[in-house]
Write an enzyme that holds these catalytic residues in place. Structure first.
Site, PDB file in Angstrom:
ATOM      1  N   GLU A  59       0.785  -1.180  -0.054  1.00  0.00           N
ATOM      2  CA  GLU A  59      -0.071   0.103   0.004  1.00  0.00           C
ATOM      3  C   GLU A  59       0.994   1.195   0.252  1.00  0.00           C
ATOM      4  O   GLU A  59       0.587   2.389  -0.789  1.00  0.00           O
ATOM      5  CB  GLU A  59      -0.807   0.109   1.372  1.00  0.00           C
ATOM      6  CG  GLU A  59      -1.879  -1.314   1.391  1.00  0.00           C
ATOM      7  CD  GLU A  59      -1.394  -2.199   2.073  1.00  0.00           C
ATOM      8  OE1 GLU A  59      -2.070  -3.005   2.962  1.00  0.00           O
ATOM      9  OE2 GLU A  59      -0.299  -2.562   1.902  1.00  0.00           O
ATOM     10  N   ALA A 165       5.234 -38.178  -6.487  1.00  0.00           N
ATOM     11  CA  ALA A 165       4.982 -38.506  -7.481  1.00  0.00           C
ATOM     12  C   ALA A 165       4.747 -40.219  -7.793  1.00  0.00           C
ATOM     13  O   ALA A 165       5.552 -41.161  -7.111  1.00  0.00           O
ATOM     14  CB  ALA A 165       6.261 -38.365  -8.749  1.00  0.00           C
ATOM     15  N   ASP A 216      18.052 -41.949  -3.529  1.00  0.00           N
ATOM     16  CA  ASP A 216      18.160 -41.189  -5.006  1.00  0.00           C
ATOM     17  C   ASP A 216      19.213 -40.188  -4.987  1.00  0.00           C
ATOM     18  O   ASP A 216      19.448 -39.768  -6.116  1.00  0.00           O
ATOM     19  CB  ASP A 216      16.841 -40.485  -5.106  1.00  0.00           C
ATOM     20  CG  ASP A 216      15.652 -41.340  -4.992  1.00  0.00           C
ATOM     21  OD1 ASP A 216      15.863 -42.495  -5.750  1.00  0.00           O
ATOM     22  OD2 ASP A 216      14.563 -40.999  -4.398  1.00  0.00           O
ATOM     23  N   SER A 239      17.401 -39.976  11.889  1.00  0.00           N
ATOM     24  CA  SER A 239      17.193 -40.401  13.108  1.00  0.00           C
ATOM     25  C   SER A 239      18.650 -40.715  13.801  1.00  0.00           C
ATOM     26  O   SER A 239      19.354 -40.425  14.648  1.00  0.00           O
ATOM     27  CB  SER A 239      16.320 -41.429  13.460  1.00  0.00           C
ATOM     28  OG  SER A 239      14.939 -41.023  13.418  1.00  0.00           O
ATOM     29  N   GLY A 311       9.619 -40.311   1.363  1.00  0.00           N
ATOM     30  CA  GLY A 311       9.258 -41.901   1.101  1.00  0.00           C
ATOM     31  C   GLY A 311       7.808 -42.154   1.803  1.00  0.00           C
ATOM     32  O   GLY A 311       7.232 -41.405   2.492  1.00  0.00           O
ATOM     33  N   ASN A 315       5.632 -39.886   4.320  1.00  0.00           N
ATOM     34  CA  ASN A 315       4.183 -39.855   3.783  1.00  0.00           C
ATOM     35  C   ASN A 315       3.218 -40.141   4.911  1.00  0.00           C
ATOM     36  O   ASN A 315       2.463 -39.349   4.872  1.00  0.00           O
ATOM     37  CB  ASN A 315       4.366 -40.292   2.697  1.00  0.00           C
ATOM     38  CG  ASN A 315       5.164 -39.586   1.261  1.00  0.00           C
ATOM     39  OD1 ASN A 315       5.555 -38.738   1.498  1.00  0.00           O
ATOM     40  ND2 ASN A 315       5.041 -40.372   0.261  1.00  0.00           N
TER      41      ASN A 315
END
Length: 380
Positions: A59, A165, A216, A239, A311, A315
């Protein structure tokens, strides 16, 4: 209000939203806000958006421009702003006072501010000063833009977007030791993978688990090429401190990688720290890193939004723990079978997705749904 007036309000608020989107990734930990100011003849006299490092709110940025271009014509004009103007002093003075002092006669805001220190008080202050205040124009779009700020301002923890995915049968990786498939094995197409980068760009932090790092070796960086105020914080839950010292994340760490652990292995902690990785040791819950404490810790650091790319175990734990605000599933037309790695396993209860948004990425689908609305419920 006539239909013509409603259409005009929507038109200019859409422009304000366009400006607000320029604040994505540069306004955090403040909200992304845009503002358009019309003079009393209905002509644009000033525009602005907020960038945290430039201090001024949208603003005030727009008012400074309008004062130069419109002068006295500003009196009797209208401001369109995507979030209710603040009525308190923080790094800047109250935007309400600047709007009142400008001589404007009307302020149109897309939504109330979710910050309890503001919520409704800004509108009350302007109405008390004689301004005509309208709230709610293009509200859904404005709220979507600042989901992270809404969650953080009320609960001091980030808005969590879970990205997964997966195949049609809900698998995220081939069976362990499956050598017939090429490595790395991409579930989704290039177009879908490219769509992940804007999600990282819009997030303050991205989170994964050490199992994903071991499997990965991701970079987990924002490769959108778009401007951002601070590097994407890369977060790993580990962990037992199994984070490989030769992993891509460790190799590229420059204070933007943090590992949360419950391990007391001080030698391993020092090794990671010597490579630019920050290590946070938390008290264990059932032998694991406590997920809620991680979110609280990130919230303390001003992280408004967190993208999870994890993973099966994480998840499932995040969803079961009620810690996910929105899910974005990238679904590829493949079937891997029951031996492949599932996206979720052993859910305590079903997760129902309402109002699912569907996108196409070549021959693949994106399914996006809000699980927990971060905005405060309307007053009874």
């Amino acid at each position: 209000m006539t239909d013509a007036n409603r259409q005009q309000d929507q038109y200019w608020m859409q422009r304000a939203l366009e400006l607000a989107r320029r604040g994505i990734a540069v306004s955090s930990p403040n909200p992304a806000v845009g503002c358009v100011i019309l003079d009393r003849a209905g002509q644009v006299s000033g525009e602005g958006w907020h960038e945290y490092d430039l201090v001024d709110h949208a603003e005030v940025v727009a008012l400074k421009v309008a004062a130069q271009h419109a002068g006295e014509r500003l009196r009797g004009g209208t401001a369109y702003v995507t979030l209710e103007p603040c009525n308190h002093t923080g790094r800047t003075g109250p935007c309400t006072e600047a709007l009142i002092a400008s001589g404007l006669k009307r302020v149109v805001a897309a939504t109330i501010d979710p910050n309890p220190a503001v919520a409704g008080h800004g509108a009350e202050r302007m109405r008390a000063a004689g301004l005509d205040v309208t709230i709610g124009v293009c509200q859904a779009e404005a709220r979507r833009l600042n989901e992270g700020f809404a969650r953080w301002s009320q609960h001091k923890r980030p808005f969590v977007l879970m990205k997964v995915a997966m195949t049609l049968d809900g698998r995220i990786a081939p069976p362990a030791g499956h050598h017939a498939l090429r490595e790395p094995y991409w579930i989704t197409c290039e177009t879908a993978r490219a769509a992940v980068q804007p999600l990282r760009w819009q997030a303050d932090a991205a989170l994964t688990g050490v199992d994903t790092v071991l499997a990965d070796d991701p970079m987990l960086t924002d490769r959108s090429g778009l401007r951002r105020r601070r590097p994407l914080l890369r977060v790993v839950l580990d962990s037992a401190l199994r984070m490989p010292l030769d992993s891509k994340m460790v190799a590229t760490a420059q204070g933007d990688v943090v590992v949360f652990t419950v391990s007391k292995d001080e030698a391993r902690v020092r090794e990671l720290q010597s490579r630019g990785v920050r290590v946070e040791v938390l008290p264990a819950e059932a032998g694991r890193v406590p997920l809620a404490r991680v979110l609280n810790k990130l919230g303390e650091e001003g992280i408004l939004s967190l993208l999870t790319e994890t993973g099966t175990r994480l998840n499932t734990a995040m969803l079961d723990g009620g810690l996910v605000d929105r899910v974005h599933l990238f679904v590829a037309p493949q079937i891997m079978g029951s031996d492949a790695v599932p996206a979720f396993r052993g859910m305590a209860h079903a997760i129902r997705m309402a109002a699912v948004e569907v996108e196409r990425y070549d021959n693949e689908l994106g399914l996006c749904s809000l699980l927990k609305d971060p905005w405060p419920a309307p007053a009874a």
